[in-house]
Design an enzyme around this catalytic site. Structure first.
Site, PDB file in Angstrom:
ATOM      1  N   ALA A 191       0.856  -1.191   0.000  1.00 20.00           N
ATOM      2  CA  ALA A 191       0.000   0.000   0.000  1.00 20.00           C
ATOM      3  C   ALA A 191       0.890   1.238   0.000  1.00 20.00           C
ATOM      4  O   ALA A 191       2.036   1.189   0.471  1.00 20.00           O
ATOM      5  CB  ALA A 191      -0.876  -0.004   1.250  1.00 20.00           C
ATOM      6  N   GLY A 216       0.687  -5.258   0.640  1.00 17.80           N
ATOM      7  CA  GLY A 216      -0.409  -5.373  -0.319  1.00 17.80           C
ATOM      8  C   GLY A 216       0.027  -5.967  -1.648  1.00 17.80           C
ATOM      9  O   GLY A 216      -0.787  -6.562  -2.362  1.00 17.80           O
ATOM     10  N   GLU A 235      -0.172  -9.540  -1.150  1.00 18.05           N
ATOM     11  CA  GLU A 235      -1.598  -9.879  -1.034  1.00 18.05           C
ATOM     12  C   GLU A 235      -2.284  -9.889  -2.403  1.00 18.05           C
ATOM     13  O   GLU A 235      -3.138 -10.739  -2.668  1.00 18.05           O
ATOM     14  CB  GLU A 235      -2.286  -8.898  -0.078  1.00 18.05           C
TER      15      GLU A 235
HETATM   16  N1  CAA Z   1       4.605   3.317  -0.285  1.00 17.49           N
HETATM   17  C1  CAA Z   1       5.035   4.493  -0.750  1.00 17.49           C
HETATM   18  N2  CAA Z   1       6.255   4.687  -1.281  1.00 17.49           N
HETATM   19  C2  CAA Z   1       7.083   3.616  -1.323  1.00 17.49           C
HETATM   20  C3  CAA Z   1       6.697   2.356  -0.851  1.00 17.49           C
HETATM   21  C4  CAA Z   1       5.376   2.223  -0.316  1.00 17.49           C
HETATM   22  N3  CAA Z   1       4.903   1.039   0.113  1.00 17.49           N
HETATM   23  N4  CAA Z   1       7.720   1.483  -1.011  1.00 17.49           N
HETATM   24  C5  CAA Z   1       8.716   2.194  -1.576  1.00 17.49           C
HETATM   25  N5  CAA Z   1       8.340   3.472  -1.760  1.00 17.49           N
HETATM   26  C6  CAA Z   1       9.125   4.570  -2.327  1.00 17.49           C
HETATM   27  C7  CAA Z   1      10.162   5.062  -1.343  1.00 17.49           C
HETATM   28  O1  CAA Z   1       9.593   5.988  -0.430  1.00 17.49           O
HETATM   29  C8  CAA Z   1      11.162   5.691  -2.288  1.00 17.49           C
HETATM   30  O2  CAA Z   1      10.659   6.951  -2.668  1.00 17.49           O
HETATM   31  P1  CAA Z   1      11.639   8.259  -2.667  1.00 17.49           P
HETATM   32  O3  CAA Z   1      12.665   7.929  -3.718  1.00 17.49           O
HETATM   33  O4  CAA Z   1      10.715   9.360  -3.033  1.00 17.49           O
HETATM   34  O5  CAA Z   1      12.221   8.336  -1.308  1.00 17.49           O
HETATM   35  C9  CAA Z   1      11.110   4.796  -3.524  1.00 17.49           C
HETATM   36  O6  CAA Z   1       9.856   4.110  -3.449  1.00 17.49           O
HETATM   37  C10 CAA Z   1      12.215   3.761  -3.577  1.00 17.49           C
HETATM   38  O7  CAA Z   1      12.196   3.063  -2.348  1.00 17.49           O
HETATM   39  P2  CAA Z   1      13.494   2.812  -1.441  1.00 17.49           P
HETATM   40  O8  CAA Z   1      14.440   3.971  -1.592  1.00 17.49           O
HETATM   41  O9  CAA Z   1      13.047   2.483  -0.063  1.00 17.49           O
HETATM   42  O10 CAA Z   1      14.115   1.553  -2.205  1.00 17.49           O
HETATM   43  P3  CAA Z   1      15.038   0.402  -1.571  1.00 17.49           P
HETATM   44  O11 CAA Z   1      15.478  -0.408  -2.752  1.00 17.49           O
HETATM   45  O12 CAA Z   1      16.059   0.976  -0.660  1.00 17.49           O
HETATM   46  O13 CAA Z   1      14.052  -0.474  -0.645  1.00 17.49           O
HETATM   47  C11 CAA Z   1      12.001  -1.686  -0.163  1.00 17.49           C
HETATM   48  C12 CAA Z   1      13.014  -1.212  -1.241  1.00 17.49           C
HETATM   49  C13 CAA Z   1      12.648  -2.712   0.762  1.00 17.49           C
HETATM   50  C14 CAA Z   1      10.844  -2.319  -0.923  1.00 17.49           C
HETATM   51  C15 CAA Z   1      11.516  -0.465   0.673  1.00 17.49           C
HETATM   52  O14 CAA Z   1      11.105   0.559  -0.240  1.00 17.49           O
HETATM   53  C16 CAA Z   1      10.378  -0.762   1.573  1.00 17.49           C
HETATM   54  O15 CAA Z   1      10.555  -1.330   2.617  1.00 17.49           O
HETATM   55  N6  CAA Z   1       9.120  -0.328   1.183  1.00 17.49           N
HETATM   56  C17 CAA Z   1       7.962  -0.449   2.040  1.00 17.49           C
HETATM   57  C18 CAA Z   1       7.448  -1.882   2.097  1.00 17.49           C
HETATM   58  C19 CAA Z   1       6.279  -1.976   3.028  1.00 17.49           C
HETATM   59  O16 CAA Z   1       6.368  -1.705   4.203  1.00 17.49           O
HETATM   60  N7  CAA Z   1       5.111  -2.406   2.480  1.00 17.49           N
HETATM   61  C20 CAA Z   1       3.898  -2.591   3.246  1.00 17.49           C
HETATM   62  C21 CAA Z   1       3.018  -1.396   3.093  1.00 17.49           C
HETATM   63  S1  CAA Z   1       1.585  -1.481   4.156  1.00 17.49           S
HETATM   64  C22 CAA Z   1       0.452  -2.437   3.348  1.00 17.49           C
HETATM   65  O17 CAA Z   1       0.698  -2.965   2.283  1.00 17.49           O
HETATM   66  C23 CAA Z   1      -0.892  -2.537   4.043  1.00 17.49           C
HETATM   67  C24 CAA Z   1      -1.777  -3.640   3.520  1.00 17.49           C
HETATM   68  O18 CAA Z   1      -1.624  -4.791   3.830  1.00 17.49           O
HETATM   69  C25 CAA Z   1      -2.917  -3.316   2.715  1.00 17.49           C
END
Ligand code: CAA
Length: 257
Positions: free
Chosen positions: A65, A108, A111
């Site tokens: 998400a 998500g 999912e």
């Molecule tokens: N939402 C919004 N933006 C996101 C994102 C997310 N889920 N995942 C990554 N991004 C964005 C980052 O903010 C970053 O943007 P900026 O360049 O503007 O800072 C860009 O994408 C690249 O991401 P990273 O710099 O973090 O890339 P990385 O290669 O270092 O790491 C990653 C990759 C491990 C996937 C890391 O981005 C991460 O941990 N993302 C979040 C994953 C997460 O927590 N997902 C669960 C979301 S909650 C959910 O899904 C609820 C549900 O069940 C419905």
């Protein structure tokens, strides 16, 4: 039709949807889910489409998400909007849907893959439910579909710690049906979809419905559903053609009737 956050194309009888928010690793924004649902509706309604492939980029299927959007929401917002209910449309698609997953399939994103009928993974794929590390928990079926797919032990491990698993572990535990080299992922998924699309669509759709019933009902109900659907296929021209073609030793020419 063109969309803001996805790319859509067709290859013969296969509809291909590519999630396309590269700067946010295909985070599932409100707009992306609206675009995805519209594209799914179109492919469902299109009699020329027999199967759908859902994919992302080589770096990310979807990183979950959109955390930037979620951060602004409070309890009343998510309750009144029934947040993530719209995501479930994918799980109600009646034609077969194949997830072709490369890179991150997190939260998500994992999912969404679980809502598809089968998951083909690139060797660089990583699956995880990291919501717990945000102080949240999976909200789009992760606790339920993952548990039904891979069992309690791996689900608790992933959901309570946020640990990511790689493609080979995902294959070993039954989350994905095959793992292929990253550069062959989309073509492999399209080939599998083409195989399905060349079969009798009513038979494929009923078989999908019957398998899905296994996750929703007691065994006796599931068996009864299977029997009813099995019997109803004897009313189709395709079943006549399929059996006749076998006995004539020629390929079947299904007409989806
Ligand atoms: N939402 C919004 N933006 C996101 C994102 C997310 N889920 N995942 C990554 N991004 C964005 C980052 O903010 C970053 O943007 P900026 O360049 O503007 O800072 C860009 O994408 C690249 O991401 P990273 O710099 O973090 O890339 P990385 O290669 O270092 O790491 C990653 C990759 C491990 C996937 C890391 O981005 C991460 O941990 N993302 C979040 C994953 C997460 O927590 N997902 C669960 C979301 S909650 C959910 O899904 C609820 C549900 O069940 C419905």
């Amino acid at each position: 039709m063109s969309y803001e956050t996805i790319l859509v194309e067709t290859r013969d009888a296969v509809g291909i949807i590519r999630l396309n928010r590269p700067k946010a690793l295909n985070a599932l924004s409100r707009q992306l889910i609206a675009d995805l649902n519209a594209a799914l509706d179109d492919f469902e309604a299109d009699a020329g489409i027999g199967a759908i492939v859902l994919t992302g980029s080589e770096k990310a299927f979807a990183a979950g998400a959109d955390i930037k959007e979620m951060q602004a929401l409070g309890y009343v917002d998510v309750f009144m909007d029934d947040f993530v209910a719209r995501w479930e449309q994918l799980s109600r698609v009646r034609k077969p849907v194949i997830a072709a997953v490369a890179g991150f399939a997190l939260g998500g994103g994992c999912e969404l893959a679980l809502m598809c009928d089968l998951v083909i993974a690139a060797d660089n794929a990583k699956f995880g439910q990291p919501e717990i590390t945000l102080g949240l928990m999976p909200g789009a079926g992760g606790t339920q579909r993952l548990a039904r797919s891979v069992g309690k032990a791996k689900t608790m491990d992933m959901v309570l710690t946020g640990r990511m698993i790689d493609a080979s572990e995902a294959e070993r535990i039954g989350l994905v049906s095959r793992v292929v080299p990253t550069d062959e992922l989309v073509e492999t998924a399209i080939a599998v979809a083409q195989k399905m699309a060349g079969l009798s669509l009513p038979a494929v759709m009923m078989a999908k419905e019957a398998v899905n019933r296994a996750f929703e009902s007691p065994l006796a109900d599931g068996i009864r559903t299977e029997r009813r659907l099995f019997h109803s296929l004897f009313a189709t021209e395709d079943a006549r053609e399929g059996m006749e073609a076998f006995l004539d030793k020629r390929p079947a020419a299904f007409r989806n009737r």
